[in-house]
Design a protein around this motif. Structure first.
Motif, PDB file in Angstrom:
ATOM      1  N   ALA A   3      -2.425   9.016  -0.322  1.00 44.86           N
ATOM      2  CA  ALA A   3      -1.884   8.862  -1.681  1.00 44.86           C
ATOM      3  C   ALA A   3      -2.349  10.027  -2.534  1.00 44.86           C
ATOM      4  O   ALA A   3      -3.438  10.557  -2.335  1.00 44.86           O
ATOM      5  CB  ALA A   3      -2.369   7.553  -2.290  1.00 44.86           C
ATOM      6  N   GLU A   4      -1.503  10.421  -3.468  1.00 41.95           N
ATOM      7  CA  GLU A   4      -1.871  11.543  -4.322  1.00 41.95           C
ATOM      8  C   GLU A   4      -2.642  11.024  -5.538  1.00 41.95           C
ATOM      9  O   GLU A   4      -2.153  10.958  -6.644  1.00 41.95           O
ATOM     10  CB  GLU A   4      -0.653  12.364  -4.738  1.00 41.95           C
ATOM     11  CG  GLU A   4       0.386  11.664  -5.565  1.00 41.95           C
ATOM     12  CD  GLU A   4       1.188  10.662  -4.758  1.00 41.95           C
ATOM     13  OE1 GLU A   4       1.932   9.921  -5.369  1.00 41.95           O
ATOM     14  OE2 GLU A   4       1.035  10.621  -3.505  1.00 41.95           O
ATOM     15  N   LEU A  11      -8.012   4.386 -13.644  1.00 40.87           N
ATOM     16  CA  LEU A  11      -8.620   3.223 -14.289  1.00 40.87           C
ATOM     17  C   LEU A  11      -9.872   3.596 -15.069  1.00 40.87           C
ATOM     18  O   LEU A  11     -10.259   2.927 -16.014  1.00 40.87           O
ATOM     19  CB  LEU A  11      -8.955   2.162 -13.245  1.00 40.87           C
ATOM     20  CG  LEU A  11      -7.729   1.453 -12.676  1.00 40.87           C
ATOM     21  CD1 LEU A  11      -8.143   0.352 -11.729  1.00 40.87           C
ATOM     22  CD2 LEU A  11      -6.886   0.889 -13.795  1.00 40.87           C
TER      23      LEU A  11
ATOM     24  N   ASP B 145      -1.143  -1.489   0.025  1.00 34.61           N
ATOM     25  CA  ASP B 145      -1.799  -0.810   1.130  1.00 34.61           C
ATOM     26  C   ASP B 145      -0.761  -0.131   2.031  1.00 34.61           C
ATOM     27  O   ASP B 145      -0.933   1.015   2.440  1.00 34.61           O
ATOM     28  CB  ASP B 145      -2.604  -1.851   1.910  1.00 34.61           C
ATOM     29  CG  ASP B 145      -3.486  -1.191   2.932  1.00 34.61           C
ATOM     30  OD1 ASP B 145      -4.160  -0.214   2.550  1.00 34.61           O
ATOM     31  OD2 ASP B 145      -3.469  -1.613   4.096  1.00 34.61           O
ATOM     32  N   VAL B 146       0.324  -0.828   2.291  1.00 31.84           N
ATOM     33  CA  VAL B 146       1.375  -0.281   3.160  1.00 31.84           C
ATOM     34  C   VAL B 146       1.931   1.025   2.600  1.00 31.84           C
ATOM     35  O   VAL B 146       2.176   1.979   3.331  1.00 31.84           O
ATOM     36  CB  VAL B 146       2.502  -1.317   3.335  1.00 31.84           C
ATOM     37  CG1 VAL B 146       3.745  -0.658   3.921  1.00 31.84           C
ATOM     38  CG2 VAL B 146       2.041  -2.451   4.228  1.00 31.84           C
ATOM     39  N   GLY B 148       0.360   3.031   0.710  1.00 36.53           N
ATOM     40  CA  GLY B 148      -0.691   4.024   0.526  1.00 36.53           C
ATOM     41  C   GLY B 148      -1.248   4.105  -0.875  1.00 36.53           C
ATOM     42  O   GLY B 148      -1.634   5.178  -1.333  1.00 36.53           O
ATOM     43  N   LEU B 149      -1.286   2.960  -1.572  1.00 38.20           N
ATOM     44  CA  LEU B 149      -1.922   2.950  -2.895  1.00 38.20           C
ATOM     45  C   LEU B 149      -3.114   1.999  -2.839  1.00 38.20           C
ATOM     46  O   LEU B 149      -3.065   0.980  -2.149  1.00 38.20           O
ATOM     47  CB  LEU B 149      -0.934   2.447  -3.964  1.00 38.20           C
ATOM     48  CG  LEU B 149       0.232   3.367  -4.325  1.00 38.20           C
ATOM     49  CD1 LEU B 149       1.191   2.650  -5.254  1.00 38.20           C
ATOM     50  CD2 LEU B 149      -0.276   4.646  -4.980  1.00 38.20           C
ATOM     51  N   PRO B 150      -4.191   2.330  -3.574  1.00 33.98           N
ATOM     52  CA  PRO B 150      -5.340   1.418  -3.599  1.00 33.98           C
ATOM     53  C   PRO B 150      -4.969   0.119  -4.319  1.00 33.98           C
ATOM     54  O   PRO B 150      -4.222   0.141  -5.293  1.00 33.98           O
ATOM     55  CB  PRO B 150      -6.398   2.193  -4.380  1.00 33.98           C
ATOM     56  CG  PRO B 150      -5.654   3.204  -5.156  1.00 33.98           C
ATOM     57  CD  PRO B 150      -4.411   3.525  -4.394  1.00 33.98           C
ATOM     58  N   ARG B 152      -6.525  -1.769  -6.224  1.00 36.30           N
ATOM     59  CA  ARG B 152      -6.955  -1.976  -7.613  1.00 36.30           C
ATOM     60  C   ARG B 152      -5.896  -1.507  -8.613  1.00 36.30           C
ATOM     61  O   ARG B 152      -5.927  -1.884  -9.769  1.00 36.30           O
ATOM     62  CB  ARG B 152      -8.286  -1.278  -7.872  1.00 36.30           C
ATOM     63  CG  ARG B 152      -8.187   0.211  -7.810  1.00 36.30           C
ATOM     64  CD  ARG B 152      -9.526   0.907  -7.826  1.00 36.30           C
ATOM     65  NE  ARG B 152      -9.370   2.225  -7.259  1.00 36.30           N
ATOM     66  CZ  ARG B 152      -8.780   3.229  -7.872  1.00 36.30           C
ATOM     67  NH1 ARG B 152      -8.327   3.071  -9.077  1.00 36.30           N
ATOM     68  NH2 ARG B 152      -8.637   4.397  -7.285  1.00 36.30           N
ATOM     69  N   LEU B 153      -4.926  -0.705  -8.161  1.00 39.55           N
ATOM     70  CA  LEU B 153      -3.865  -0.264  -9.072  1.00 39.55           C
ATOM     71  C   LEU B 153      -2.978  -1.410  -9.527  1.00 39.55           C
ATOM     72  O   LEU B 153      -2.173  -1.250 -10.441  1.00 39.55           O
ATOM     73  CB  LEU B 153      -2.995   0.806  -8.414  1.00 39.55           C
ATOM     74  CG  LEU B 153      -3.576   2.220  -8.388  1.00 39.55           C
ATOM     75  CD1 LEU B 153      -2.559   3.182  -7.802  1.00 39.55           C
ATOM     76  CD2 LEU B 153      -3.962   2.673  -9.776  1.00 39.55           C
ATOM     77  N   ALA B 156      -3.090  -1.732 -13.076  1.00 40.76           N
ATOM     78  CA  ALA B 156      -2.744  -0.576 -13.900  1.00 40.76           C
ATOM     79  C   ALA B 156      -1.351  -0.728 -14.484  1.00 40.76           C
ATOM     80  O   ALA B 156      -0.569  -1.570 -14.049  1.00 40.76           O
ATOM     81  CB  ALA B 156      -2.825   0.690 -13.052  1.00 40.76           C
ATOM     82  N   GLY B 164       4.673  10.512  -8.026  1.00 41.98           N
ATOM     83  CA  GLY B 164       4.640  10.116  -6.620  1.00 41.98           C
ATOM     84  C   GLY B 164       4.115   8.703  -6.449  1.00 41.98           C
ATOM     85  O   GLY B 164       4.649   7.912  -5.668  1.00 41.98           O
ATOM     86  N   GLN B 165       3.062   8.381  -7.221  1.00 39.76           N
ATOM     87  CA  GLN B 165       2.516   7.022  -7.147  1.00 39.76           C
ATOM     88  C   GLN B 165       3.544   6.005  -7.616  1.00 39.76           C
ATOM     89  O   GLN B 165       3.694   4.930  -7.029  1.00 39.76           O
ATOM     90  CB  GLN B 165       1.262   6.911  -8.008  1.00 39.76           C
ATOM     91  CG  GLN B 165       0.074   7.650  -7.426  1.00 39.76           C
ATOM     92  CD  GLN B 165      -1.122   7.613  -8.361  1.00 39.76           C
ATOM     93  OE1 GLN B 165      -0.972   7.733  -9.583  1.00 39.76           O
ATOM     94  NE2 GLN B 165      -2.299   7.451  -7.811  1.00 39.76           N
ATOM     95  N   ARG B 168       5.970   5.309  -4.982  1.00 40.23           N
ATOM     96  CA  ARG B 168       5.395   4.405  -3.984  1.00 40.23           C
ATOM     97  C   ARG B 168       5.470   2.961  -4.462  1.00 40.23           C
ATOM     98  O   ARG B 168       5.731   2.043  -3.677  1.00 40.23           O
ATOM     99  CB  ARG B 168       3.934   4.774  -3.699  1.00 40.23           C
ATOM    100  CG  ARG B 168       3.797   6.046  -2.892  1.00 40.23           C
ATOM    101  CD  ARG B 168       2.346   6.480  -2.802  1.00 40.23           C
ATOM    102  NE  ARG B 168       2.258   7.826  -2.266  1.00 40.23           N
ATOM    103  CZ  ARG B 168       2.109   8.096  -0.969  1.00 40.23           C
ATOM    104  NH1 ARG B 168       1.998   7.104  -0.110  1.00 40.23           N
ATOM    105  NH2 ARG B 168       2.064   9.338  -0.552  1.00 40.23           N
TER     106      ARG B 168
END
Ligand SMILES: Nc1ncnc2c1ncn2[C@@H]1O[C@H](COP(=O)(O)OP(=O)(O)OP(=O)(O)O)[C@@H](O)[C@H]1O
Ligand SMILES: [Mg+2]
Lengths: 299, 331
Positions: A3-4, A11, B145-146, B148-150, B152-153, B156, B164-165, B168
């Motif tokens: 991930a970027e 946060l 997770d699939v 590719g983001l943590p 905890r987001l 957010a 890009g996020q 995703r």
């Protein structure tokens, strides 16, 4: 597939949105001033029975037209003097805050529901629905509010409820215009298309996708309309077709004082100043909310 | 039909378009009244399970309109869309939503700024009546997770995420109902070049993991070459050529496809389709040319092209709608 997350931990620099708005509000002078004045007047209205030294309806014809304390003839028994029927002016002023706020909020609430429904429907559906609603809005804009309100009140009689209802049914045009334009903007976003593609019902799209994004503009228009309704009520009452006596409306107090304008001008100035302060405060708060929440202010 | 189909479904395509047409009625001027604009014209295409069909064509040729018809967001004016042989028009909106989901171009407009990432991704589950809150939360964090983001987001807001996020997140939202088909309308063209390839690779990984079928709309032929198994070329609402990716990029057959491919060998490949050396400009879709819509710009135009519209014919190399090839093959 990394991930970027390169742009730092989002946060870590995060304050909750509510807190950001709160801090920004505290930094906005106009908003602060308006909020303080408005707060005081709301307190007056809410705690009127505790604050008012006397019954606002009790007449005392032997104590008519007593001037306020700052006049030589005044006394602390009636800090703001008495009116032409010997009623305590301070008590009437304090109860008058209730009437003004009730009318302002009541009318803005009714017109808010009408205008928002119309605006959202026009903006969401577009096409024929939009054409019809836009026509109704234009027709409404071409109607002189004061004249129509006077005519209706003269026909069916004046009471607090009727004044609220008449103003509520007349003042929805600005809501409808603003909500229509804002809804159109919102509906051009892909998140609305995404919601449709998920099979969301119309109700869910309106409630969870459109309304939250309308909220800022809705609040700003609502404050303007509260102030507008208060002024219109005062005007109607001044013309004798608003809130009926003996209710202590500020507009009515100005109206009742107008025969004494030469010798007892405070009968007019005191409620007049209160009206001015209230409307100014509401407008300051409305402007403040717009500045604090507007997208340009966001980082 | 496609060599790259991943699973056998008894020959029934995952998605099939049969002569789909979509008209808009647009006002042609103040006093001109309404004119018909045929945004999608008689398009037939079948997509096998596991395929990635790249749909290319100039701006305004009807790609997004076609994708909206596939998603059930616009009704077709004529023709029908079938999922595994079942007509879409006979199915409930929600049933369609479970099988086919969109991914949009602009990740800034595709996420509601007033909601948290978690609630955006969970929304389809709520809509489809998955009530259990802890189960929903678990599925959302799995899905983060699939893509590719943590996890905890989830708390957010979209404003805190990069383009890009955000894309995703949009992919996670599209996948949470486990659809079979994703319609990606230029999913990478709003992103940084460095992020584009990450998103493309993610889409390719997900295709394997979730056995997805893609319709991938793009202006960028390099992207299509990278991701697609088959290419479909659209011109003014019609399909003009459909071919396997490798064959298409080695030897495009339709003169329009040839012009498109020539355009990416120009000194500035990033500009893609708009720099096509096609002479004339894109025709007015309200007033399309007679016969083959491409004939005013075609270097090989014959008298017949101005009068008859060529049909899309299937041969061993794919499908093509051009009098020239038909003639060469003696058809
Ligand atoms: N809602 C609509 N009303 C009227 N005309 C429309 C509508 N949507 C699309 N069109 C027209 O249909 C044609 C095809 O539009 P579409 O958006 O499908 O093109 P596109 O291939 O996706 O283009 P781009 O590559 O720019 O996204 C265009 O001529 C457009 O003006
Ligand atoms: Mg498009």
């Amino acid at each position: 597939m990394a991930a970027e997350t390169g742009s730092g931990d989002p946060l870590a620099r995060e304050l909750s949105r509510g807190r950001v708005l709160w801090l920004r509000g505290l930094g906005h002078q106009g908003f602060l001033m308006g909020a303080v004045v408005l707060g005081v007047i709301v307190m007056m209205a809410v705690f009127a029975p505790l604050l008012a030294p006397m019954d606002p309806f009790e007449q005392n014809l032997s104590a008519r037209l007593i001037p306020p304390v700052w006049d030589d003839r005044g006394s602390w028994a009636h800090p703001l003097g008495t009116d032409h029927l010997g009623r305590d002016y301070l008590s009437r002023l304090i109860y008058g805050a209730q009437i003004s706020l009730l009318i302002g909020i009541g009318a803005a609430f009714i017109s808010g529901i009408i205008g928002t429904l119309m605006g959202v429907a026009a903006g969401y559906f577009g096409g024929r629905v939009d054409m019809v609603i836009s026509f109704i809005i234009t027709a409404r804009l071409a109607t002189p509010v004061i004249l129509v309100a006077l005519a209706i009140v003269a026909m069916i009689g004046a009471s607090l409820e009727i004044v609220i209802a008449v103003l509520g049914l007349l003042l929805w045009d600005r809501y409808a215009l603003v909500m229509r334009a804002t809804t159109q903007q919102i509906c051009a976003n892909d998140y609305i298309t995404a919601a449709k593609a998920q099979g969301c019902s119309l109700a869910r799209i309106v409630v969870s996708e459109i309304l939250p994004n309308l909220a800022n503009n809705l609040i700003v228009v609502a404050t303007l309309e509260v102030a507008n309704a208060i002024i219109l009520e005062a005007a109607l009452s001044f013309l004798g077709l608003g809130v009926p006596p003996p209710l202590p409306s500020w507009g009515l107090m100005v109206s009742e004082g107008k025969s004494y304008i030469l010798f007892d001008p405070w009968l007019i100035t005191i409620p007049g100043v209160m009206l001015f302060l209230l409307v100014l405060a509401i407008n300051l708060v409305g402007d403040g909310i717009r500045d604090v929440t507007s997208p340009e202010g966001r980082n | 039909m496609s060599a790259s189909a991943l699973s056998d479904t008894g020959g029934i395509p995952a998605l099939e378009l049969r002569r789909v047409t979509r008209d808009f009625h647009v006002s042609a001027g103040l006093f001109a009244g309404k004119r018909r604009l045929r945004a999608v014209n008689d398009v037939s295409l079948s997509i096998e399970t596991g395929e990635v069909v790249g749909l290319v064509g100039e701006s305004g040729c009807g790609k997004s309109t076609l994708s909206k018809v596939l998603l059930g967001l616009l009704p077709a004016s004529a023709g029908e869309v079938l999922f595994h042989g079942e007509q879409m028009s006979h199915q409930k909106r929600r049933a369609v939503a479970k099988r086919i989901q969109p991914i949009f171009q602009d990740p800034y407009s595709s996420l509601n700024p007033r909601r948290s990432i978690g609630s955006i991704i969970a929304q389809p589950l709520h809509v489809h009546g998955f009530g259990n809150r802890t189960e929903i939360r678990r599925r959302v964090s799995d899905m983060l997770d699939v893509v590719g983001l943590p996890s905890r987001l989830a708390q957010a807001s979209p404003a805190q995420l990069s383009g890009g996020q955000r894309q995703r997140v949009a992919i996670a939202r599209a996948l949470i109902l486990r659809p079979e088909i994703l319609i990606c309308d230029e999913p990478t063209s709003a992103l940084d070049v460095s992020v584009q390839s990450q998103i493309l690779n993610l889409l390719l990984d997900l295709r394997r993991e979730f056995q997805l079928t893609y319709l991938f709309i793009s202006h960028n032929l390099a992207v299509v070459e990278h991701i697609a198994t088959r290419v479909a070329v659209m011109y003014l609402g019609r399909l003009v050529e459909v071919a396997e990716t490798r064959a298409f990029f080695q030897a495009p057959r339709h003169p329009y496809s040839q012009a498109l491919l020539d355009s990416i060998i120009t000194p500035n490949p990033a500009e893609g389709i708009p720099t096509v050396h096609l002479g004339g400009s894109f025709p007015n879709p309200i007033d399309p040319p007679s016969g083959c819509a491409f004939h005013p710009r075609c270097p090989h135009a014959m008298p017949r092209c101005a009068t008859d519209a060529p049909r899309l014919l299937t041969d061993e190399a794919g499908e093509i709608a051009c009098h020239l090839t038909n003639m060469q093959q003696g058809a």
